[in-house]
Design an enzyme around this catalytic site. Structure first.
Site, PDB file in Angstrom:
ATOM      1  N   MET A  87       9.367   0.636  -3.932  1.00 60.33           N
ATOM      2  CA  MET A  87       9.477   1.534  -4.391  1.00 60.33           C
ATOM      3  C   MET A  87      11.125   0.566  -4.782  1.00 60.33           C
ATOM      4  O   MET A  87      11.406   1.199  -5.455  1.00 60.33           O
ATOM      5  CB  MET A  87      10.281   2.687  -4.264  1.00 60.33           C
ATOM      6  CG  MET A  87       8.724   3.851  -4.130  1.00 60.33           C
ATOM      7  SD  MET A  87       7.068   3.541  -4.839  1.00 60.33           S
ATOM      8  CE  MET A  87       7.963   4.334  -6.639  1.00 60.33           C
ATOM      9  N   ARG A  88      10.847  -0.611  -5.041  1.00 62.39           N
ATOM     10  CA  ARG A  88      12.213  -1.889  -4.842  1.00 62.39           C
ATOM     11  C   ARG A  88      11.443  -2.519  -6.263  1.00 62.39           C
ATOM     12  O   ARG A  88       9.871  -3.055  -5.115  1.00 62.39           O
ATOM     13  CB  ARG A  88      12.478  -2.305  -4.160  1.00 62.39           C
ATOM     14  CG  ARG A  88      13.720  -1.154  -3.409  1.00 62.39           C
ATOM     15  CD  ARG A  88      14.518  -0.396  -3.692  1.00 62.39           C
ATOM     16  NE  ARG A  88      15.784  -1.111  -4.626  1.00 62.39           N
ATOM     17  CZ  ARG A  88      16.650  -0.569  -5.469  1.00 62.39           C
ATOM     18  NH1 ARG A  88      17.194   0.421  -5.625  1.00 62.39           N
ATOM     19  NH2 ARG A  88      17.462  -1.231  -5.929  1.00 62.39           N
ATOM     20  N   LEU A  90      10.842  -6.499  -6.742  1.00 59.71           N
ATOM     21  CA  LEU A  90      11.290  -7.475  -6.122  1.00 59.71           C
ATOM     22  C   LEU A  90      11.377  -8.989  -7.118  1.00 59.71           C
ATOM     23  O   LEU A  90      10.364  -8.962  -8.172  1.00 59.71           O
ATOM     24  CB  LEU A  90      10.572  -7.551  -5.119  1.00 59.71           C
ATOM     25  CG  LEU A  90       9.995  -7.102  -4.261  1.00 59.71           C
ATOM     26  CD1 LEU A  90       8.496  -7.003  -3.281  1.00 59.71           C
ATOM     27  CD2 LEU A  90      11.501  -7.197  -2.747  1.00 59.71           C
ATOM     28  N   ASN A 104      -0.003  -5.545  -2.661  1.00 63.78           N
ATOM     29  CA  ASN A 104       0.558  -3.878  -3.274  1.00 63.78           C
ATOM     30  C   ASN A 104      -0.465  -2.987  -3.500  1.00 63.78           C
ATOM     31  O   ASN A 104      -1.475  -3.470  -3.714  1.00 63.78           O
ATOM     32  CB  ASN A 104       1.426  -4.453  -4.263  1.00 63.78           C
ATOM     33  CG  ASN A 104       1.992  -3.039  -4.633  1.00 63.78           C
ATOM     34  OD1 ASN A 104       2.448  -2.809  -4.375  1.00 63.78           O
ATOM     35  ND2 ASN A 104       1.729  -2.216  -6.386  1.00 63.78           N
ATOM     36  N   HIS A 106      -1.148   0.181  -6.382  1.00 65.30           N
ATOM     37  CA  HIS A 106      -0.504   0.873  -7.736  1.00 65.30           C
ATOM     38  C   HIS A 106      -1.571   1.647  -7.761  1.00 65.30           C
ATOM     39  O   HIS A 106      -2.669   1.705  -7.717  1.00 65.30           O
ATOM     40  CB  HIS A 106      -0.531   0.234  -8.694  1.00 65.30           C
ATOM     41  CG  HIS A 106      -0.131   0.638  -9.421  1.00 65.30           C
ATOM     42  ND1 HIS A 106       1.280   0.697  -9.864  1.00 65.30           N
ATOM     43  CD2 HIS A 106      -0.435   0.705 -10.795  1.00 65.30           C
ATOM     44  CE1 HIS A 106       1.018   1.561 -11.090  1.00 65.30           C
ATOM     45  NE2 HIS A 106       0.503   1.649 -11.380  1.00 65.30           N
ATOM     46  N   LEU A 141       5.374  -7.673 -13.408  1.00 72.77           N
ATOM     47  CA  LEU A 141       4.954  -6.216 -12.300  1.00 72.77           C
ATOM     48  C   LEU A 141       3.729  -5.022 -12.458  1.00 72.77           C
ATOM     49  O   LEU A 141       2.958  -4.949 -13.969  1.00 72.77           O
ATOM     50  CB  LEU A 141       6.019  -5.084 -13.415  1.00 72.77           C
ATOM     51  CG  LEU A 141       6.336  -3.543 -12.087  1.00 72.77           C
ATOM     52  CD1 LEU A 141       6.633  -3.971 -10.805  1.00 72.77           C
ATOM     53  CD2 LEU A 141       6.877  -2.777 -12.310  1.00 72.77           C
TER      54      LEU A 141
END
Ligand code: GRF
Length: 214
Positions: A87-88, A90, A104, A106, A141
């Site tokens: 949850m950061r 990058l 990732n 999502h 993102l």
């Protein structure tokens, strides 16, 4: 043998699904969390996997955190870095360093609902189908090349929790599948899209009534 480093922040159920899948040719070299209290760390340690914490609160800038994280990751010489509920956000430098080997999951059918609170936003929008996406990470993102997606129906009486649970079950199917394809060298990025070669499992799974169950 492909070395994986999995980054988590909490529960770690996607990490767990990948570990339990015991994918041939894949070695989980380490599970790294930015939160010391992440529940998933105990599961990883119980399964003999090296665990580490790079606590973001100990860093006063994103650059400094990203650099510490990259050195922890690099110590395990990863072929693939897997964000599993990490949850950061990058920074661009970190993302560029692992270009083509950073994925990732999502919880939405991207490009719909990037960012947070995807289930709530899907319910508010009144969509009939929702789902999850595994994608390569790029600087923008939740926007990188898509590897595999899962579709679920949205029921009239769904709330955030019931929808999240239905999506999560599918996440646990598609994430190990994406890792398997990567390990088998079947997922290549071409012109900003993922080209899959020689795959036998469809690149969209799911459980929408009336559609064929994969
Ligand atoms: C998952 O829904 C994932 O899609 C999102 O965060 C959640 C993490 O769950 N990025 P877990 O930690 O894998 O259980």
């Amino acid at each position: 043998m492909k070395n994986l480093v999995i980054l988590i922040s909490g529960r770690g159920s996607n990490m767990e699904a990948i570990v339990r899948a015991a994918i041939p040719g894949v070695r989980i070299a380490a599970v790294i969390s930015n939160r010391p209290a992440a529940a998933g760390l105990a599961f990883a340690a119980d399964h003999g996997i090296a665990t580490e914490v790079v606590d973001h609160t100990a860093h006063c800038s994103r650059e400094s955190f990203d650099a510490a994280l990259a050195s922890a990751v690099d110590a395990h010489a990863p072929d693939l870095v897997v964000l599993a509920g990490f949850m950061r956000v990058l920074g661009d430098g970190f993302v560029a360093r692992y270009e083509g080997r950073l994925i990732n999951i999502h919880p939405s059918l991207l490009p719909s609902f990037p960012g947070l609170h995807t289930h709530r936003r899907a319910l508010e929008a009144g969509v009939r189908v929702h789902g999850a996406t595994v994608h390569f990470v790029t600087a923008k993102l939740d926007c990188g090349p898509i590897v595999i997606q899962a579709v679920v129906p949205v029921a009239a009486d769904d709330d955030e929790a019931s929808l999240a649970e239905r999506v999560l079950r599918e996440e646990h199917r598609i994430y190990p599948q994406a890792v398997r394809w990567f390990a088998e060298g079947r997922a290549a990025i071409e012109d900003g899209k993922v080209r899959l070669s020689g795959v036998t499992v469809p690149a969209v799974l799911g459980c929408v009534p009336g559609l064929e169950e994969a």
